[in-house]
Write a protein that holds these residues in place. Structure first.
Motif, PDB file in Angstrom:
ATOM      1  N   SER A   1      36.863  23.366  28.032  1.00  0.00           N
ATOM      2  CA  SER A   1      36.812  24.819  27.869  1.00  0.00           C
ATOM      3  C   SER A   1      35.983  25.406  29.002  1.00  0.00           C
ATOM      4  CB  SER A   1      36.211  25.206  26.515  1.00  0.00           C
ATOM      5  OG  SER A   1      34.837  24.903  26.488  1.00  0.00           O
ATOM      6  N   GLU A   2      36.306  26.642  29.336  1.00  0.00           N
ATOM      7  CA  GLU A   2      35.567  27.329  30.401  1.00  0.00           C
ATOM      8  C   GLU A   2      35.800  28.821  30.259  1.00  0.00           C
ATOM      9  OE1 GLU A   2      32.828  27.621  32.964  1.00  0.00           O
ATOM     10  OE2 GLU A   2      33.551  25.591  32.667  1.00  0.00           O
ATOM     11  N   LYS A   3      34.791  29.592  30.646  1.00  0.00           N
ATOM     12  CA  LYS A   3      34.872  31.048  30.637  1.00  0.00           C
ATOM     13  C   LYS A   3      34.216  31.536  31.913  1.00  0.00           C
ATOM     14  CE  LYS A   3      32.352  33.058  27.626  1.00  0.00           C
ATOM     15  NZ  LYS A   3      31.718  33.697  26.485  1.00  0.00           N
ATOM     16  N   PHE A   4      34.933  32.343  32.699  1.00  0.00           N
ATOM     17  CA  PHE A   4      34.390  32.803  33.972  1.00  0.00           C
ATOM     18  C   PHE A   4      35.047  34.120  34.362  1.00  0.00           C
ATOM     19  CE2 PHE A   4      38.086  30.258  34.857  1.00  0.00           C
ATOM     20  CZ  PHE A   4      38.729  30.906  35.896  1.00  0.00           C
TER      21      PHE A   4
ATOM     22  N   LYS B   1      37.660  19.874  32.385  1.00  0.00           N
ATOM     23  CA  LYS B   1      37.028  20.823  31.477  1.00  0.00           C
ATOM     24  C   LYS B   1      37.849  20.929  30.189  1.00  0.00           C
ATOM     25  CE  LYS B   1      33.690  22.495  34.108  1.00  0.00           C
ATOM     26  NZ  LYS B   1      32.309  22.519  33.737  1.00  0.00           N
TER      27      LYS B   1
ATOM     28  N   SER C   1      39.348  32.836  30.370  1.00  0.00           N
ATOM     29  CA  SER C   1      38.812  31.765  29.533  1.00  0.00           C
ATOM     30  C   SER C   1      39.950  30.853  29.125  1.00  0.00           C
ATOM     31  CB  SER C   1      38.106  32.324  28.291  1.00  0.00           C
ATOM     32  OG  SER C   1      39.057  32.792  27.361  1.00  0.00           O
TER      33      SER C   1
ATOM     34  N   PHE D   1      38.133  24.059  38.842  1.00  0.00           N
ATOM     35  CA  PHE D   1      37.407  23.363  37.783  1.00  0.00           C
ATOM     36  C   PHE D   1      38.061  22.010  37.541  1.00  0.00           C
ATOM     37  CE2 PHE D   1      36.883  27.893  36.880  1.00  0.00           C
ATOM     38  CZ  PHE D   1      35.503  27.984  36.801  1.00  0.00           C
TER      39      PHE D   1
END
Length: 198
Positions: A73-76, A71, A36, A68
Motif C-alpha cells: 500500500s502507498e499514498k502520495f 509495496k 493511493s 515504488f
C-alpha cells in the motif's frame, strides 16, 4: 483571488496478473495529483507474502515522476508539471493474481480576477477553500483506510484458517503418536510375558 476546485475522486479495483497500466487526464499545469493504492488480496488462500507490487508513474511526455517497489500500500501526491495523460503502471512479480484498489484525484486551483471591491469576500473564499480541501482529505483518507481494513481482514481470515488446519493436523498427529505408543507397549509386554512363561 484563489479558489480550489476539487474534482471527484476516481477509485477503481482491478485484478493484475503481470502488468497493468491506468491512465488519468490532468487538465491543467500545476495541478496536485493525489494517489493511493492497496493490494487488497491475493488469489491464493494458502499463501501470505509481504511482497507487494511495483508502481511507476509517468507524465504525458514519458518522464518518470514516481517509482515504488514491493509495496502492499502507498499514498502520495505530486504536482503535475505538464497537463495531459498521466500513466500509472503496476507490475506484479508474484506468480499469483493480485487485486488492487487504486484511487486518484486531481485538485485544481483556479485564479479569479477580483471584480468586487468588498474585502469581505477574501476571508470567505479562503475559508471555503480550506473547508473543501479538508473534506477531500477526509474522503481520500477514508477510501484508503477502507481498502487497508479489507486487506487486513482477508489476511487475518487466511491466517486463522491456516492456524485451524495446523491445530487439527497437530491433534491428529498427537493422537496417532499415542495410538502407536499404546500398540508398541502392548506388543512389548506381550513379548515379555511370552518370554517369562518359558
Amino acid at each position: 483571488m484563489v479558489f480550489s476546485s476539487l474534482q471527484a475522486v476516481s477509485g477503481i479495483r482491478f485484478v493484475i496478473d503481470r502488468e497493468e497500466c491506468v491512465s488519468h487526464n490532468v487538465e491543467y499545469d500545476g495541478d496536485t495529483v493525489h494517489v493511493s493504492f492497496v493490494v487488497v488480496k491475493y488469489n491464493s488462500t494458502w499463501r501470505y507474502s509481504p511482497e507487494g507490487v511495483d508502481l511507476v508513474v509517468k507524465g504525458p511526455v514519458g518522464n518518470q515522476i514516481q517509482d515504488f517497489h514491493d509495496k502492499t500500500s502507498e499514498k502520495f501526491e505530486f504536482v503535475a508539471q505538464t497537463k495531459g495523460l498521466h500513466r500509472f503502471c503496476f507490475t506484479n512479480k508474484s506468480p499469483y493474481h493480485e487485486t488492487i484498489d487504486f484511487d486518484v484525484h486531481v485538485g485544481h486551483f483556479t485564479y479569479y480576477e477580483q471584480h468586487a471591491k468588498d474585502e469581505h469576500f477574501n476571508p470567505l473564499m479562503e475559508q471555503i477553500e480550506k473547508l473543501q480541501d479538508a473534506l477531500f482529505n477526509i474522503q481520500f483518507e477514508q477510501h484508503w483506510l477502507r481498502a487497508q481494513t479489507e486487506r487486513q481482514s482477508i489476511v487475518n481470515d487466511a491466517m486463522s484458517r491456516r492456524a485451524i488446519h495446523k491445530a487439527v493436523f497437530e491433534s491428529v498427529a498427537l493422537i496417532g503418536a499415542c495410538v502407536l505408543q499404546v500398540y508398541l507397549l502392548r506388543r512389548l509386554f506381550n513379548r515379555k510375558l511370552g518370554i517369562s512363561r518359558v
